[in-house]
Scaffold this motif. Structure first.
Motif, PDB file in Angstrom:
ATOM      1  N   ALA A  43     -29.063 -19.347 -38.475  1.00  0.00           N
ATOM      2  CA  ALA A  43     -28.907 -18.625 -37.359  1.00  0.00           C
ATOM      3  C   ALA A  43     -28.015 -17.371 -37.794  1.00  0.00           C
ATOM      4  O   ALA A  43     -28.019 -16.269 -36.944  1.00  0.00           O
ATOM      5  CB  ALA A  43     -28.138 -19.528 -36.351  1.00  0.00           C
ATOM      6  N   GLN A  84     -33.670 -15.263 -40.502  1.00  0.00           N
ATOM      7  CA  GLN A  84     -32.734 -15.359 -39.737  1.00  0.00           C
ATOM      8  C   GLN A  84     -33.169 -15.544 -38.315  1.00  0.00           C
ATOM      9  O   GLN A  84     -33.425 -14.849 -37.421  1.00  0.00           O
ATOM     10  CB  GLN A  84     -32.087 -14.031 -39.690  1.00  0.00           C
ATOM     11  N   SER A  85     -32.916 -16.832 -37.812  1.00  0.00           N
ATOM     12  CA  SER A  85     -33.386 -17.413 -36.434  1.00  0.00           C
ATOM     13  C   SER A  85     -33.018 -18.655 -36.269  1.00  0.00           C
ATOM     14  O   SER A  85     -32.853 -19.478 -37.207  1.00  0.00           O
ATOM     15  CB  SER A  85     -34.876 -17.366 -35.955  1.00  0.00           C
ATOM     16  N   ARG A  88     -35.509 -23.204 -32.071  1.00  0.00           N
ATOM     17  CA  ARG A  88     -35.528 -23.876 -30.489  1.00  0.00           C
ATOM     18  C   ARG A  88     -36.182 -25.187 -30.191  1.00  0.00           C
ATOM     19  O   ARG A  88     -35.705 -25.883 -29.401  1.00  0.00           O
ATOM     20  CB  ARG A  88     -36.791 -22.947 -30.153  1.00  0.00           C
ATOM     21  N   THR A  99     -39.142 -21.259 -33.680  1.00  0.00           N
ATOM     22  CA  THR A  99     -37.789 -20.545 -33.710  1.00  0.00           C
ATOM     23  C   THR A  99     -37.481 -19.933 -32.448  1.00  0.00           C
ATOM     24  O   THR A  99     -38.192 -19.707 -31.521  1.00  0.00           O
ATOM     25  CB  THR A  99     -37.790 -19.359 -34.834  1.00  0.00           C
ATOM     26  N   GLU A 100     -36.189 -19.399 -32.216  1.00  0.00           N
ATOM     27  CA  GLU A 100     -35.795 -18.790 -30.982  1.00  0.00           C
ATOM     28  C   GLU A 100     -36.462 -17.447 -30.834  1.00  0.00           C
ATOM     29  O   GLU A 100     -36.542 -16.987 -29.724  1.00  0.00           O
ATOM     30  CB  GLU A 100     -34.257 -18.340 -31.088  1.00  0.00           C
ATOM     31  N   ASN A 101     -37.095 -16.803 -31.970  1.00  0.00           N
ATOM     32  CA  ASN A 101     -37.846 -15.651 -31.717  1.00  0.00           C
ATOM     33  C   ASN A 101     -39.114 -15.995 -31.681  1.00  0.00           C
ATOM     34  O   ASN A 101     -39.944 -14.927 -31.707  1.00  0.00           O
ATOM     35  CB  ASN A 101     -37.520 -14.674 -33.042  1.00  0.00           C
ATOM     36  N   GLN A 103     -41.442 -17.582 -33.342  1.00  0.00           N
ATOM     37  CA  GLN A 103     -42.219 -18.085 -34.440  1.00  0.00           C
ATOM     38  C   GLN A 103     -42.470 -19.405 -34.477  1.00  0.00           C
ATOM     39  O   GLN A 103     -41.541 -20.459 -34.282  1.00  0.00           O
ATOM     40  CB  GLN A 103     -41.468 -17.387 -35.840  1.00  0.00           C
ATOM     41  N   SER A 225     -24.680 -13.761 -29.380  1.00  0.00           N
ATOM     42  CA  SER A 225     -25.473 -15.108 -29.702  1.00  0.00           C
ATOM     43  C   SER A 225     -24.468 -15.954 -29.566  1.00  0.00           C
ATOM     44  O   SER A 225     -23.427 -16.029 -29.870  1.00  0.00           O
ATOM     45  CB  SER A 225     -26.145 -14.918 -31.103  1.00  0.00           C
TER      46      SER A 225
END
Length: 468
Positions: A43, A84-85, A88, A99-101, A103, A225
């Motif tokens: 993160a 870098q994420s 989720r 991931t939060e983005n 992916q 964040s």
């Protein structure tokens, strides 16, 4: 190999967490499988790496922790991709992470190394801070720069360092135990250390090479964040202007009540019947395993402390999912001389061993529990003293079936040995005692020391030659 669209990627090995456990695990997997794709999800933009590693003895390790850009890892290991994420969600039955983005990451083997998050006394007020990662350390620095008085609640490593290092701000230290540093020390060792709170601090001859964070200049991330970064290093306070303690009050407490009406931003009512106003409160009461967001929709077995329970091969209850570091709880039958403590040394050991276990599983090889889990051992520094902890150093789990031998030289060293049935089972060494390797061997060998009595700690006897 990695494949798929930008919204999807596939890796044989995926590690989640940019702290010591995660980075160690990812490095070992990339090293052992140079032709396979390895992913490290973190993160934070920086990762923690082990430097200046030294094997002091069979089980004792000493190393520094440095915070470095993730590109350093990718340059060193061409098959390692750092993403870098934050995560989720996990669909363990499908072997996918989201991931939060947005992916989707497909994996064959996954190792969760997301560490722990601070136990905050009160999460609803901005005047109660936890110190765990770089961002929270910087937030602490901002509060401290304008503070006249702070209240530190807790009795572990971060609390010990805070009350020693902070300067120019009155510190009230509230603990629930009868002695300071109860996590690591007994009352005798606490008494040995207390004079250090009042003494002038020695000048550092050399710059610290462990984790350091420069907060003299305002640093702001490009986007806000709430995700936790990786945990701070052993010397997390290095590079932060902590401006010194005018006075330190140590108070025994059982409960805290918060309210925020009056001259001070926040008040704490302690069980000594007094109320103290302060600019802010540092909650340094330990961590809880950071298992979110892996639990929803999955069938992980959790330990009593809510950590992911792992077996002696670091495997969780979900197939192909491993865990290491603070996020997990050792679920195997422990050695009589070892206990899990969420410390840097164990994070590195678990991350390294988890990678070995994953490699053994993939290769179809048998693997035995690593020797580092045979004896608890830890090297650190408190109040500018070298501290070595071995085995059942505080007689953990021994009840009344033990005796203590203590040698103390004021301002120089404190040596405590724990004996059970005439055999050494633990030790605390404060200062430059040079006894760690000898005592480690005596604990591991379980030699009957009954005949030696108090001569075991006689300063006029060279104990290393005695048991050579």
């Amino acid at each position: 190999m990695a494949g798929g669209s930008e919204s999807e990627a596939q890796f044989r090995f995926v590690v989640v967490g940019g702290g010591i456990a995660g980075v160690t695990c990812a490095e070992q997997l990339a090293l052992q499988f140079p032709s396979e794709a390895v992913a490290l999800l973190t993160a934070a933009p920086l990762v923690k790496t082990v430097t200046n590693f030294k094997q002091v003895s069979k089980t004792l390790e000493d190393f520094d922790v440095e915070e470095q850009p993730s590109s350093i890892l990718e340059e060193k290991y061409p098959n390692l991709k750092v993403i870098q994420s934050a995560v989720r969600g996990l669909h363990a039955d499908q072997h996918t992470l989201q991931t939060e983005n947005g992916q989707i990451i497909h994996y064959e083997k996954l190792c969760i190394c997301t560490g722990g998050r601070p136990k905050l006394l009160n999460q609803d007020t901005p005047n109660v801070l936890g110190i765990r990662d770089t961002d929270s350390a910087q937030e602490f620095q901002k509060h401290l720069s304008k503070a006249k008085r702070m209240l530190v609640v807790g009795n572990g490593g971060i609390a010990l360092e805070l009350v020693y290092e902070v300067e120019g701000c009155e510190v009230i230290w509230a603990i629930k135990d009868k002695a300071i540093g109860n996590t690591f020390f007994d009352a005798g060792a606490a008494q040995f250390l207390i004079p250090s709170l009042e003494a002038d601090k020695p000048e550092r001859a050399l710059p610290c090479k462990r984790a350091r964070y420069t907060t003299d200049k305002t640093t702001a991330s490009t986007e806000e964040s709430k995700e936790l970064g990786s945990a701070l290093g052993p010397d997390w306070h290095e590079g932060i202007s902590l401006r010194g303690t005018e006075e330190v009050f140590v108070l025994i407490i059982k409960t805290l009540l918060f309210f925020s009406s009056g001259v001070w931003p926040v008040y704490a009512h302690l069980t000594n019947g007094k109320t103290y106003g302060c600019d802010f409160i540092v909650s340094a009461t330990g961590v809880v395993p950071n298992t979110e967001p892996f639990l929803k929709g999955n069938k992980f077995e959790l330990a009593e402390d809510r950590g992911l329970r792992v077996n002696d091969h670091m495997q969780t209850s979900e197939p192909d999912v491993y865990a290491a570091g603070d996020v997990c709880t050792a679920g195997w039958e422990h050695s009589a001389l070892w206990q899990q403590m969420r410390l840097w040394t164990q994070a590195r050991q678990m991350g390294w061993y988890a990678a070995r276990c994953i490699a053994a599983e993939v290769s179809g090889e048998a693997i035995e529990l690593d020797f580092c889990f045979e004896l608890f051992s830890h090297i650190t520094k408190f109040f500018n003293y070298k501290v070595v902890l071995l085995g059942k150093f505080n007689a953990q789990g021994l009840g009344l079936d033990h005796e203590l031998l203590v040698r103390c030289t004021k301002g120089q060293e404190y040596v405590k040995v724990v004996l059970s049935g005439g055999r050494m089972v633990g030790a605390v060494l404060i200062g430059e005692t040079d006894l760690e390797e000898t005592f480690e061997n005596l604990i591991l060998n379980q030699m009957d020391l009954s005949a030696y009595g108090e001569d075991l700690l006689n300063p006029n006897i060279d104990i290393e030659d005695y048991f050579d």
